[in-house]
Enzyme design. Sequence first.
Site, PDB file in Angstrom:
ATOM      1  N   ARG A 192       0.881  -1.385  -0.156  1.00  0.00           N
ATOM      2  CA  ARG A 192      -0.043  -0.096  -0.083  1.00  0.00           C
ATOM      3  C   ARG A 192       0.848   1.428  -0.005  1.00  0.00           C
ATOM      4  NH1 ARG A 192      -2.259  -3.279   3.938  1.00  0.00           N
ATOM      5  NH2 ARG A 192      -4.635  -4.038   3.531  1.00  0.00           N
TER       6      ARG A 192
ATOM      7  N   LYS B 210      -2.114  -2.397   7.886  1.00  0.00           N
ATOM      8  CA  LYS B 210      -3.152  -1.833   8.616  1.00  0.00           C
ATOM      9  C   LYS B 210      -3.455  -2.660  10.073  1.00  0.00           C
ATOM     10  CE  LYS B 210      -6.002  -0.054   4.734  1.00  0.00           C
ATOM     11  NZ  LYS B 210      -7.434   0.068   4.306  1.00  0.00           N
TER      12      LYS B 210
ATOM     13  N   HIS C 194      -2.032   2.872  -6.191  1.00  0.00           N
ATOM     14  CA  HIS C 194      -3.004   1.815  -6.259  1.00  0.00           C
ATOM     15  C   HIS C 194      -3.251   0.577  -7.328  1.00  0.00           C
ATOM     16  CE1 HIS C 194      -5.389   2.164  -2.424  1.00  0.00           C
ATOM     17  NE2 HIS C 194      -5.809   3.350  -2.595  1.00  0.00           N
TER      18      HIS C 194
ATOM     19  N   ARG D 260      -0.403  -1.521  -7.371  1.00  0.00           N
ATOM     20  CA  ARG D 260      -0.748  -2.571  -6.260  1.00  0.00           C
ATOM     21  C   ARG D 260      -1.764  -3.677  -7.018  1.00  0.00           C
ATOM     22  NH1 ARG D 260      -1.758  -4.098  -0.542  1.00  0.00           N
ATOM     23  NH2 ARG D 260      -3.762  -4.448  -0.115  1.00  0.00           N
TER      24      ARG D 260
ATOM     25  N   HIS E 294      -4.781  -8.497   2.913  1.00  0.00           N
ATOM     26  CA  HIS E 294      -6.156  -8.350   3.164  1.00  0.00           C
ATOM     27  C   HIS E 294      -6.848  -9.280   4.244  1.00  0.00           C
ATOM     28  CE1 HIS E 294      -6.659  -7.386  -1.420  1.00  0.00           C
ATOM     29  NE2 HIS E 294      -6.520  -6.044  -0.768  1.00  0.00           N
TER      30      HIS E 294
ATOM     31  N   TYR F  82      -9.587  -9.769  -7.870  1.00  0.00           N
ATOM     32  CA  TYR F  82      -8.632  -9.810  -9.046  1.00  0.00           C
ATOM     33  C   TYR F  82      -8.989 -11.019  -9.779  1.00  0.00           C
ATOM     34  CZ  TYR F  82      -6.687  -6.042  -6.395  1.00  0.00           C
ATOM     35  OH  TYR F  82      -6.203  -4.855  -5.594  1.00  0.00           O
TER      36      TYR F  82
END
Length: 295
Positions: A145, A169, A241, A244, A267, A276
């Site tokens: 990210r 995150k 982004h 990524r 994720h 994806y």
Amino acid sequence: MTLEEQFLSYLKNERSYSPKTVLAYQKDLAAAKKFWQENGGFPGWDQISRRDLEIYLLATGQKLASSTLSRKLSSLKSFYRLLTRRGLVKADPTVAIQLRRGKKKLPEFFYQDEVGQVIRSLNDGKPLTVRNRAIVALFYATGMRLSELTDLKIKQLDLENGMILVHGKGNKDRYVFFDQESKKYLEEYLQVARPSLLKNEPDTEAVFLNKLGRPISSRGIAKAVQQIFQKAGLTAGAHPHELRHSFATAMLNNGADLRSVQELLGHEDLSTTQIYTHVSMQHLTAEYRQHFPRK
């Protein structure tokens, strides 16, 4: 009062909205602002562009119901209508932005040869160019990210083993990997370009620096990536982004399993990664149509 406070006051006092409804608007604005703070920096509501909004909606739409995403866009549209009407912003970036009903937009991505074209164009040997080449190479090779790459410290790099410890995150750590080509670009930056940029902050542990020798901001990286791709003639709207997305798509197109890609991207929910697979299927379908001998 801030622009958000003016808007919330307007909803409460002039439109007589319930406290619950006002709170929902407040949360929608806060969520958008937080996203931009973590992905390129928040320049102020008057500086948000249509492209910023499209990237936010695309990223958010991957994990929300279409009705929730529609509400978030509606909140932003109402907010900007008021700001425009009161002359607090010059232009409304939400104008003409619409969501596809019942269908999530697939992530935009670049093919390997396109990323290679961009990397090869960064060849003048200047410190900032060497830095930018390492940034693009790492984004594509690792799928990090923007906020993760911005916050990288020297101690997180394991050059010998081609690994990076990423603080993701929710304070969740994971390892990502990079190839020999990316290692070459990263080492050139660390050994040659970074020391020449390291002027005002000789003790900083930040990996990527700006022209003043200070840690570069997310906004600075996002702007650099956009300019790099624009100069290379690919697109005027490239964003980290999309690199990524390009990493994830390349991994799946080359046979990686979904769970592995989920881990590498950081994720929490597999459904976020599954979008994806649609991109990969789209690619496979196009390849089949192009190369199968019977039309």
